[in-house]
Design a protein around this motif. Sequence first.
Motif, PDB file in Angstrom:
ATOM      1  N   LEU A  12       0.846  -1.185   0.000  1.00  0.00           N
ATOM      2  CA  LEU A  12       0.000   0.000   0.000  1.00  0.00           C
ATOM      3  C   LEU A  12       0.883   1.236   0.000  1.00  0.00           C
ATOM      4  O   LEU A  12       1.839   1.326   0.767  1.00  0.00           O
ATOM      5  CB  LEU A  12      -0.902   0.012   1.237  1.00  0.00           C
ATOM      6  CG  LEU A  12      -1.884  -1.158   1.391  1.00  0.00           C
ATOM      7  CD1 LEU A  12      -2.524  -1.140   2.771  1.00  0.00           C
ATOM      8  CD2 LEU A  12      -2.956  -1.097   0.322  1.00  0.00           C
ATOM      9  N   VAL A  14       0.340   5.473  -0.027  1.00  0.00           N
ATOM     10  CA  VAL A  14      -0.533   6.647  -0.001  1.00  0.00           C
ATOM     11  C   VAL A  14       0.330   7.884  -0.209  1.00  0.00           C
ATOM     12  O   VAL A  14       1.357   8.052   0.451  1.00  0.00           O
ATOM     13  CB  VAL A  14      -1.298   6.748   1.332  1.00  0.00           C
ATOM     14  CG1 VAL A  14      -2.109   8.034   1.398  1.00  0.00           C
ATOM     15  CG2 VAL A  14      -2.205   5.542   1.509  1.00  0.00           C
ATOM     16  N   CYS A  15      -0.069   8.743  -1.134  1.00  0.00           N
ATOM     17  CA  CYS A  15       0.693   9.944  -1.455  1.00  0.00           C
ATOM     18  C   CYS A  15      -0.125  11.187  -1.119  1.00  0.00           C
ATOM     19  O   CYS A  15      -1.338  11.204  -1.323  1.00  0.00           O
ATOM     20  CB  CYS A  15       1.072   9.978  -2.939  1.00  0.00           C
ATOM     21  SG  CYS A  15       1.898   8.490  -3.508  1.00  0.00           S
ATOM     22  N   GLU A  16       0.542  12.196  -0.594  1.00  0.00           N
ATOM     23  CA  GLU A  16      -0.142  13.416  -0.191  1.00  0.00           C
ATOM     24  C   GLU A  16       0.722  14.620  -0.547  1.00  0.00           C
ATOM     25  O   GLU A  16       1.953  14.565  -0.448  1.00  0.00           O
ATOM     26  CB  GLU A  16      -0.399  13.374   1.319  1.00  0.00           C
ATOM     27  CG  GLU A  16      -1.271  14.491   1.845  1.00  0.00           C
ATOM     28  CD  GLU A  16      -1.654  14.274   3.303  1.00  0.00           C
ATOM     29  OE1 GLU A  16      -1.240  15.081   4.146  1.00  0.00           O
ATOM     30  OE2 GLU A  16      -2.367  13.288   3.598  1.00  0.00           O
ATOM     31  N   HIS A  30       0.511  13.093  11.022  1.00  0.00           N
ATOM     32  CA  HIS A  30       1.033  11.838  10.483  1.00  0.00           C
ATOM     33  C   HIS A  30       2.271  11.380  11.247  1.00  0.00           C
ATOM     34  O   HIS A  30       2.429  10.191  11.541  1.00  0.00           O
ATOM     35  CB  HIS A  30       1.372  12.012   9.001  1.00  0.00           C
ATOM     36  CG  HIS A  30       0.174  12.151   8.115  1.00  0.00           C
ATOM     37  ND1 HIS A  30      -0.927  11.329   8.214  1.00  0.00           N
ATOM     38  CD2 HIS A  30      -0.098  13.013   7.093  1.00  0.00           C
ATOM     39  CE1 HIS A  30      -1.838  11.677   7.293  1.00  0.00           C
ATOM     40  NE2 HIS A  30      -1.341  12.694   6.620  1.00  0.00           N
ATOM     41  N   ARG A 219       2.152  12.512  -8.732  1.00  0.00           N
ATOM     42  CA  ARG A 219       2.113  11.160  -9.285  1.00  0.00           C
ATOM     43  C   ARG A 219       3.132  10.922 -10.394  1.00  0.00           C
ATOM     44  O   ARG A 219       3.171   9.852 -10.981  1.00  0.00           O
ATOM     45  CB  ARG A 219       0.707  10.862  -9.825  1.00  0.00           C
ATOM     46  CG  ARG A 219      -0.384  10.925  -8.768  1.00  0.00           C
ATOM     47  CD  ARG A 219      -1.729  10.571  -9.364  1.00  0.00           C
ATOM     48  NE  ARG A 219      -2.783  10.636  -8.368  1.00  0.00           N
ATOM     49  CZ  ARG A 219      -4.071  10.379  -8.628  1.00  0.00           C
ATOM     50  NH1 ARG A 219      -4.441  10.038  -9.854  1.00  0.00           N
ATOM     51  NH2 ARG A 219      -4.966  10.464  -7.665  1.00  0.00           N
ATOM     52  N   TYR A 329       7.358   6.145   6.138  1.00  0.00           N
ATOM     53  CA  TYR A 329       6.894   7.319   5.400  1.00  0.00           C
ATOM     54  C   TYR A 329       8.094   8.160   5.008  1.00  0.00           C
ATOM     55  O   TYR A 329       9.176   8.082   5.633  1.00  0.00           O
ATOM     56  CB  TYR A 329       5.895   8.135   6.223  1.00  0.00           C
ATOM     57  CG  TYR A 329       6.414   8.708   7.512  1.00  0.00           C
ATOM     58  CD1 TYR A 329       7.027   9.962   7.573  1.00  0.00           C
ATOM     59  CD2 TYR A 329       6.274   7.997   8.709  1.00  0.00           C
ATOM     60  CE1 TYR A 329       7.487  10.492   8.769  1.00  0.00           C
ATOM     61  CE2 TYR A 329       6.735   8.509   9.910  1.00  0.00           C
ATOM     62  CZ  TYR A 329       7.327   9.766   9.932  1.00  0.00           C
ATOM     63  OH  TYR A 329       7.786  10.279  11.119  1.00  0.00           O
ATOM     64  N   TYR A 342       4.952  10.424   1.212  1.00  0.00           N
ATOM     65  CA  TYR A 342       4.665   9.056   0.797  1.00  0.00           C
ATOM     66  C   TYR A 342       4.595   8.177   2.040  1.00  0.00           C
ATOM     67  O   TYR A 342       5.532   8.152   2.840  1.00  0.00           O
ATOM     68  CB  TYR A 342       5.749   8.529  -0.140  1.00  0.00           C
ATOM     69  CG  TYR A 342       6.046   9.426  -1.321  1.00  0.00           C
ATOM     70  CD1 TYR A 342       5.045   9.759  -2.226  1.00  0.00           C
ATOM     71  CD2 TYR A 342       7.321   9.935  -1.535  1.00  0.00           C
ATOM     72  CE1 TYR A 342       5.302  10.577  -3.319  1.00  0.00           C
ATOM     73  CE2 TYR A 342       7.602  10.749  -2.620  1.00  0.00           C
ATOM     74  CZ  TYR A 342       6.585  11.074  -3.508  1.00  0.00           C
ATOM     75  OH  TYR A 342       6.849  11.889  -4.580  1.00  0.00           O
ATOM     76  N   CYS A 351      -4.711   0.633   5.562  1.00  0.00           N
ATOM     77  CA  CYS A 351      -4.259   1.741   4.720  1.00  0.00           C
ATOM     78  C   CYS A 351      -3.783   2.894   5.591  1.00  0.00           C
ATOM     79  O   CYS A 351      -4.460   3.268   6.554  1.00  0.00           O
ATOM     80  CB  CYS A 351      -5.387   2.194   3.805  1.00  0.00           C
ATOM     81  SG  CYS A 351      -4.901   3.451   2.595  1.00  0.00           S
ATOM     82  N   PRO A 352      -2.615   3.469   5.313  1.00  0.00           N
ATOM     83  CA  PRO A 352      -2.152   4.632   6.088  1.00  0.00           C
ATOM     84  C   PRO A 352      -3.172   5.748   6.055  1.00  0.00           C
ATOM     85  O   PRO A 352      -3.936   5.866   5.087  1.00  0.00           O
ATOM     86  CB  PRO A 352      -0.857   5.035   5.379  1.00  0.00           C
ATOM     87  CG  PRO A 352      -0.389   3.788   4.698  1.00  0.00           C
ATOM     88  CD  PRO A 352      -1.640   3.065   4.284  1.00  0.00           C
TER      89      PRO A 352
END
Length: 353
Positions: A12, A14-16, A30, A219, A329, A342, A351-352
Motif C-alpha cells: 500500500l 498513499v501519497c499526499e 502523520h 504522481r 513514510y 509518501y 491503509c495509512p
Amino acid sequence: MSPELETCPRSLLVCEKSNFRSEKSRHETHVLKHMFNCKISLLIPERGMLPVKLEKVISNFSSYFLVQDFAVSTFLEDKWLDAVVKKGGFYALSSKTRIDEDSVVAVLPSGQLILSLDKDTYEQLGLEGRPSLYSHRKTMKYVVTVDLKSLVMGTKRYQRVLLSLRERVPLRTDFIFTGGVGALPDLLSQHSYEVRRPFFHCQTLQNLLCPLLHPFDLRGEHCFCTPTQFLEWLGVVSHSVHCDNQAASFLSTYACPEPRSLVGKAQLCTVTGLISPEDICKLLTELRQCFEEPHVMNWVSLTVHGCADSPVSWGAAEHGFLKGGENFYSFVCFQNQDYLLYMATGSEDTCPP
C-alpha cells in the motif's frame, strides 16, 4: 521455485501533497501517529556537510532503555500509572518478539496497552479481545487492548486485568522504553536495564545522479519520476548502490529515473534506535528552516522506518508482517515549504491515514 514465492506481496502506498504553512496540512499528525520508529534516513543534495543546527537536533534525541525480563503487570502498579502512563508521551515495545509468531506487547502514549497474543495465551488470559485482522484461514493471533488511563485501582475491572496479567498468564519479556518524563531511571532501579542513545552516521556522496522533482507533480505525470520510482531510488542510494547502470557492474544494473541531474555532493545521514515521534517533529521543523540559509538545496528527503514487529503502525491500527513487515513514510521538502509525503506499508496492514 514456487510461482507464489517469486511474486511480490501486495503493498500500500498513499501519497499526499501540501504546504507546511497551510492550515490544512497534516504533516505533524502523520508523524505523531507513527509511534514506533527504528530508523531515519536524511538525504540532502547539494551539501558537502550536514548543517550544524540539524546535527544538534539529532544529538539531542531522547535516550531509550533496554529492559530485561520485565513483567507486563508492572504497568498496572500505581507508581507506573501515575508517573509514566497517565502523563502521556511514554512508548514501550517488547523486544526480540516476532509479530507473526510470538506474543508482542506495546504501550502507546495514549495509555493503551496492546497485547498481540498467540491463540493459547489469549485463551488462558481471559481478557476480551478480537481475532487479528491478518489471521488468514485459521485464527492463530488475537489482539487485546486495555486502556490503562481509565483503570481505577480497586475496581473490579482493575482487579480482573491485574489477576489476568499477574496470575493467569504472568507475561514477561524484554522491552524497549522511551519517553516517561524523566521518571524511568527511578522506576527501573529494581530492574536490569541499559540506557542507549540513537546511533548517528553521516556520509558524503560524490557525483550522485538525482531524479528531478517538482512539488506539483505528485504522481509523476509530467515527465517526472513516479512515487514508486522515487522510493526505489531512495532505497538504492541509502544502500550505497551506484545508479549509473554501468555494464561492468556485477552488483546492480539499476539506473536513476529520468529526467535526472548530476549532483556533485550530497549528505546521507542515518539514525537508528527507538526514536520518538516528538523528536522527529523537531527534526522536521529544523529541516524546513534550513531552506532559509543561502546556497541551499532545492529539496531534501526525510524517510522514517517503523519497527517491523510492532503490533501497530499508524495510531492503533493493527500491523502484521507476512514477508516484510515494512511500514514507513518519506517527506520530500521543497524551498517554498511545499512537501510530498509518501506513506507505505505491506499487505498485512491497514491503509495509512
